[in-house]
Write an enzyme that holds these catalytic residues in place. Structure first.
Site, PDB file in Angstrom:
ATOM      1  N   HIS A 600       0.712  -1.217  -0.263  1.00  0.00           N
ATOM      2  CA  HIS A 600      -0.020   0.031  -0.423  1.00  0.00           C
ATOM      3  C   HIS A 600       1.395   1.362  -0.223  1.00  0.00           C
ATOM      4  O   HIS A 600       0.500   2.200  -0.622  1.00  0.00           O
ATOM      5  CB  HIS A 600      -0.770   0.448   1.247  1.00  0.00           C
ATOM      6  CG  HIS A 600      -0.220   0.561   2.568  1.00  0.00           C
ATOM      7  ND1 HIS A 600       0.113  -0.442   2.547  1.00  0.00           N
ATOM      8  CD2 HIS A 600       0.269   1.489   3.153  1.00  0.00           C
ATOM      9  CE1 HIS A 600       0.387  -0.185   4.864  1.00  0.00           C
ATOM     10  NE2 HIS A 600       0.706   1.045   4.674  1.00  0.00           N
ATOM     11  N   ASP A 632      -3.137  -6.924   2.059  1.00  0.00           N
ATOM     12  CA  ASP A 632      -2.059  -6.337   1.816  1.00  0.00           C
ATOM     13  C   ASP A 632      -0.519  -7.708   1.137  1.00  0.00           C
ATOM     14  O   ASP A 632      -0.623  -8.754   1.909  1.00  0.00           O
ATOM     15  CB  ASP A 632      -1.178  -5.354   3.826  1.00  0.00           C
ATOM     16  CG  ASP A 632      -0.690  -4.129   1.696  1.00  0.00           C
ATOM     17  OD1 ASP A 632      -0.224  -4.478   1.303  1.00  0.00           O
ATOM     18  OD2 ASP A 632      -0.262  -3.305   3.310  1.00  0.00           O
ATOM     19  N   SER A 697       4.655   2.400   7.595  1.00  0.00           N
ATOM     20  CA  SER A 697       4.906   0.778   7.504  1.00  0.00           C
ATOM     21  C   SER A 697       6.190   0.128   5.910  1.00  0.00           C
ATOM     22  O   SER A 697       6.974   1.345   5.135  1.00  0.00           O
ATOM     23  CB  SER A 697       3.480   0.878   6.401  1.00  0.00           C
ATOM     24  OG  SER A 697       2.100   1.379   6.891  1.00  0.00           O
TER      25      SER A 697
END
Length: 1125
Positions: A600, A632, A697
């Site tokens: 993402h 994901d 992330s």
């Protein structure tokens, strides 16, 4: 005839004299140097013939004599070649006709030079093996030093870890102390609260007592008033009452429970006429009284007075000691029946109905004994004792010899009523000599010690006199064992008689004990396992079980302790980068040659920006890796060349819940940030309580070893979410399996390798042994100390590696890197490059600066390539000068020693006048050439100065004559040119305490004056008359004719030759050694060099395809190109 014979003998003596003169003429020729005109002649001939084959063939000779511009003679071995150029463009070379065109003197000079070259080659061959050994020892020393450095690094790491552990223990200790202090403070606070509460309660109690007293007083006054009214009522209405109106109805019974009676006093209970009951409770009364309990042992009964004293305070009374009837009778006798009514209940108000734990155990034992008795009765109903006795009888009857030996003892045991089986055991175990002692012990058991001593004495003497050789010691040791066994058997016999054990019990006990002993011995035996490599290992069955139990316990303890201690984790900040996509920014990390991040972060972007420090580059998204149970994925980006400095992260070997570290950036992406804590792994999900932010992330989760476990996806509420990617990466980036050739026998291959290693090792040892023998032979040839020192200098050690010098002391320590002085002496330009710079107009200073700049750059490159610290290299020039000085002293010492021996020594270069500390006179004209060279000791310097002043006159030299006079002493250096020199006054100066004087005739007359401690003064003189076609040399020998007026060529220094390829051309000697040195090849299972190539053909065993190298063969096998594989 006699006259003819005499004349023949006379000519023979002349021939012998001529041969001796030739030998004397050749002695020392290898030391002679000829200066005049040779260099110019050589340069002219090289320019004219340098590119012709004839000139090349001439240059390959060992010794060369240049006669004139067109003629030269070369010697190689025993062949004398002729170089002749009738025309400049067409020179010729004849390898065998040169001897016919030279004189005896010229031939002697060429032979001396040729011999010198051959001796030099022999010396190089002799020392090459020793130099190789020195290099190998140096390499081993380097390896040992590297190992020592590694061990030191490991020790430093252990020390650092100990320090870190100590700091953690101190921190933990401080935390515990703070925790205990807080608890102590809270406890003191609670104590103060309770004290205050108790004081308040005491005050309330005093207040309540006052109120109670006031109420009691009020009740007393009311009672008196009530009593007065009653008296008045009796007087007034007393007459009205009837005499027979008495009420004879018995009072109604009032039922009081034990619980209610507990809170009522004795007077009140007697008033309402209620019988007292004991409470069923196992708790002691608060103030006084006993508790009656059940016991499992009988105790002495207590009297009434003892019971009153014991129950005046809370205590326990057993039922076996408490007899209520007896106690009541004693109480009535002492105090009366009225007082004793209900007194026992007051003394023992409670009764405990619970049973003691030991009572339960005893009941279980009794039940077990009953079961065993029942089983024994059932077994005995089958009459097993008869069967056991029958089996024992059959066993005894099976061996008639032992039966006859046991029969008397069985009869005696039956007659005396002693255990028969134990008697049979003794007769069977002990030797025949001990049977009388066994019989005596049966009749007289009280004399066991005396009997045992006599048995030991008898067995020892029997062993000594009845046995022979080593068996005596064994029998004596058996005597001691039998004696101890006899004592134990006697004790067992006494126990059996006392317990009256039957034969069946004796047999059963013997079998059980024997089985237990043998089984225990088998369980404790040691098993020895020999491995294929020759090592042995010992194991025990009990030890193996014990180790398994200990290992399991350690695993449990480790698991319990894992959660409590946070381990140290390596920092992985050098392995992460910033990843910028279209929709956001995150973190990426390097795995192999890729950059990984969460999908993402780069979603919707084919190209992402990677940042690391000041480097910012673009990279393409190659693919995505799907993760099971996750919405994901993992995005894979190509690693740009600019980010090769980013360190990769390796995969974790074990994935489990543990303390993990998340490495990311702060919210501003300026500095790296790490989060460490306990992470729970549930399937593929990874949960923790890290305070992560937006932009983290794609960050990696690493274990305490710094290995990759998972990747960060985001935050869900108060928990951070990650995903484990170890299995996914393993499945995606699989390594290609290498195929093994078909019909490949590994055992056979290993046998060949081992056999080849043994052969090569044996060859090396053989060659080493031969070299040692040669060295020992050379040592034996040394007669004097100078000879020994000279051989040590030339053959035993490299030049300058003696322990008596500075360079020798440096040699004691292994030099790990070259110094800067080595590079500042390095030649950087070839002759052609130097000539081109001169032609282009560069000055000497500019050329020197350019060469120094090249040397500095070479030194810096060397430091970078070999990771050498150039700190402390400022004194390189002083070190280089000092080293040259020491080497020069060593060269001079070697030259003097070899000159004394009359042997050849090749000088590195010509020494200057100052370094020689001598007087040198030269005078050359067209008709005559005179030279004189005098070297003296330090104590004769004054005489040398006076001789120099006498030899050099004030008269100028005539035209066409050149003269040079040089004087060099410790305190004075003089150089005089253009003055006439009187050579008749140049004479040798005797050394102080002269022992002997020698004169060596030849083309150069040499006079040597030798004194004590081998001190020498040497004079060398030469006088040469130059005429057309003839040169006359004045010496003690006859003149030598020379066909050419050209001066004799100077002795040329031989260029350095590579010992690996033999070439004298400059090249990389290290690379040459690497290519030509033989090593053991695993592929060929033999010794060969890279220059020779592989002995075994390089081809695929499946498809028989040939390759030029092993690397291409490996690529062919690994890539799957082989169709037959």
């Amino acid at each position: 005839m006699a006259q003819a014979g005499r004349s023949g003998d006379a000519f023979a003596s002349l021939d012998q004299r001529r041969e001796r003169q030739e030998e004397q003429a050749q002695s020392g020729l290898d030391k002679v140097f000829y200066f005049q005109g040779v260099v110019e002649l050589f340069n002219r001939m090289k320019i004219a013939y340098g590119r012709t084959p004839a000139w090349t063939a001439l240059m390959k000779c060992n010794a060369i004599y240049l006669k004139d511009f067109k003629t030269a003679v070369g010697v190689e071995g025993t062949r004398y070649g002729l170089f002749f150029a009738e025309e400049v463009t067409k020179p010729t070379w004849s390898p065998d006709i040169g001897a016919n065109l030279i004189t005896l003197g010229e031939k002697a000079c060429l032979d001396a030079q040729n011999a010198k070259y051959e001796r030099l080659q022999a010396s190089l061959k002799t020392t090459s093996g020793l130099v190789h050994q020195v290099m190998e020892k140096t390499r081993e020393a380097k390896e040992n030093l590297e190992k020592a450095n590694k061990i030191q690094e490991q020790l430093d790491k252990v020390i650092e870890s100990n320090k870190a552990l100590h700091r953690k223990i101190q921190e933990r200790n401080r935390e515990k102390m703070q925790e205990y202090m807080v608890r102590l403070h809270n406890t003191q606070k609670d104590r103060d609260d309770w004290v205050q509460r108790c004081s308040r309660l005491e005050q309330e109690n005093v207040t309540l007592q006052k109120r109670l007293k006031e109420k009691e007083n009020a009740l007393v006054s009311v009672g008196w008033d009530l009593l007065g009214w009653i008296v008045i009522s009796v007087l007034v209405f007393g007459l009205i009452s009837l005499a027979d109106a008495q009420n004879l109805t018995p009072p109604a019974k009032i039922v009081i429970t034990p619980g209610q009676a507990e809170f009522m006093d004795l007077a009140k209970l007697e008033k309402i006429q209620v019988r007292k009951y004991r409470l069923d409770s196992c708790e002691l009364p608060p103030e006084k009284g006993c508790v009656l309990y059940k016991d499992y042992l009988t105790t002495r009964p207590v009297s009434f007075l003892e019971l009153m004293a014991k129950c005046s305070k809370p205590d326990w009374v057993s039922e076996s000691s408490y007899n209520e009837t007896t106690l009541m009778e004693e109480c009535i006798q002492i105090f009366g029946a009225e007082w004793c009514e209900g007194k026992l209940v007051d003394l023992v108000p409670r009764k405990c109905g619970e049973q003691h734990v030991l009572v339960n155990i005893i009941e279980q034992i009794e039940k077990t004994r009953e079961v065993v008795t029942l089983i024994y009765g059932k077994v005995m109903s089958y009459r097993l004792d008869m069967w056991i006795t029958s089996i024992f009888s059959l066993v005894l009857a099976g061996n008639k010899e032992k039966l006859f030996k046991m029969a008397p003892f069985i009869f005696v045991a039956w007659f005396l009523n002693i255990p028969v089986f134990l008697t049979c055991v003794a007769v069977n175990i002990f030797p025949v000599v001990s049977l009388p002692f066994i019989l005596f012990q049966i009749f007289m058991p009280q004399f066991v010690l005396v009997n045992a001593f006599l048995l030991w004495l008898t067995l020892t003497l029997t062993a000594f006199y009845w046995s022979e050789g080593p068996k005596i010691l064994m029998e004596i040791s058996y005597a001691l064992v039998y004696t101890i066994g006899f004592v134990l058997w006697s004790l067992g016999l006494a126990v059996g008689v006392t317990l009256k054990l039957t034969m069946v019990h004796q047999i059963l006990m013997f079998c059980v004990v024997a089985a237990a002993i043998c089984g225990t011995k088998f369980a404790c035996t040691t098993i020895t396992v020999q491995h294929p490599d020759g090592t042995t290992a010992k194991y025990t069955r009990v030890g193996k079980l014990k180790n398994n139990v200990v290992n399991q316990c350690k695993k449990v303890v480790t698991t319990l302790q894992t959660r409590g201690v946070i381990p140290a984790t390596p920092a992985k900040t050098a392995s992460i980068v910033i990843v910028e996509g279209k929709n956001g920014t995150g973190v990426g990390f390097r795995f192999m040659n890729y950059i990984l991040t969460a999908e993402h972060v780069v979603q919707g972007s084919d190209i992402a920006t990677l940042k690391n420090g000041s480097v910012s580059v673009k990279s393409k998204v190659i693919k995505t890796i799907p993760i099971f149970e996750s919405v994901d994925n993992v995005a894979v980006l190509k690693l740009p060349p600019e980010l090769n400095s980013v360190k990769p992260i390796k995969l974790a070997k074990k994935v489990q819940s543990d303390y993990l570290t998340l490495t990311a950036y702060d919210p501003n992406f300026q500095h790296a940030a790490t989060f460490t804590g306990w992470c729970i792994i549930d399937g593929n999900w990874l949960n923790n309580s890290f305070d992560t932010k937006f932009g983290n992330s794609g960050a990696p989760y690493c274990d305490h070893d710094g290995r990759l476990v998972g990747i960060h996806l985001g935050t869900q509420g108060v928990l951070s979410q990650g995903i484990v990617i170890v299995d996914a990466l393993k499945n995606t980036f699989q390594l290609a399996d290498q195929c093994r050739p078909q019909n490949f026998d590994m055992d056979e291959f290993l046998e060949k390798v081992i056999a080849g290693t043994k052969v090569s090792h044996a060859a090396i040892l053989k060659e080493l042994e031969e070299l040692r023998e040669e060295v020992q032979f050379l040592k034996k040839k040394c007669v004097t100390y100078d000879d020994y020192w000279l051989c040590q200098t030339i053959f035993g050690q490299a030049k300058g590696k003696t322990k008596k010098t500075v360079r020798g002391r440096k040699h004691l320590v292994t030099k790990r890197a070259l110094g800067k002085g080595h590079f500042m002496k390095m030649r950087m330009l070839t002759d052609e490059e130097y000539q081109n710079m001169i032609e282009k107009g560069f000055s000497a200073e500019e050329i020197r600066e350019a060469v120094n700049a090249l040397r500095e750059q070479a030194w810096l490159n060397y430091c970078i390539d070999n990771d050498v610290d150039d700190e402390g290299e400022e004194d390189w020039y002083d070190d280089m000068v000092e080293t040259d000085r020491v080497n020069q002293e060593i060269d001079e010492a070697i030259e003097r020693a070899m000159e004394d021996r009359g042997e050849f020594y090749q000088k590195k270069s010509r020494l200057t006048f100052v370094e020689q500390a001598m007087m040198h006179l030269i005078q050359v004209s067209k008709e005559r050439s005179q030279t004189a060279k005098l070297e003296v000791q330090k104590e004769n310097e004054a005489q040398l100065v006076k001789m120099f002043e006498r030899c050099v006159t004030d008269e100028n030299t005539p035209e066409g004559t050149t003269s040079i006079a040089a004087l060099s002493t410790e305190d004075d250096v003089r150089l005089v040119e253009g003055k006439v020199i009187d050579f008749t006054k140049a004479k040798n100066i005797p050394v102080d305490g002269e022992i002997r004087r020698e004169i060596i005739p030849g083309t150069k007359c040499t006079e040597i004056s030798t004194g004590p401690e081998n001190k020498k003064n040497i004079l060398k003189k030469k006088d040469t008359h130059i005429a057309e076609g003839k040169v006359e040399t004045k010496s003690s020998q006859q003149p030598v004719d020379v066909k050419d007026d050209k001066p004799v060529a100077l002795e040329q220094r031989k260029p350095r030759a590579c010992k690996w390829c033999g070439s004298s051309q400059k090249h990389d000697y290290r690379e040459c050694r690497f290519q030509r040195e033989k090593r053991f090849c695993v592929y060929c299972a033999a010794m060969h060099s890279m220059f020779e190539g592989h002995i075994r053909p390089i081809e695929c065993t499946s498809c028989k395809k040939s390759f030029s190298g092993i690397e291409k063969l490996e690529d062919h096998v690994v890539s799957g190109e082989c169709q037959k594989n």
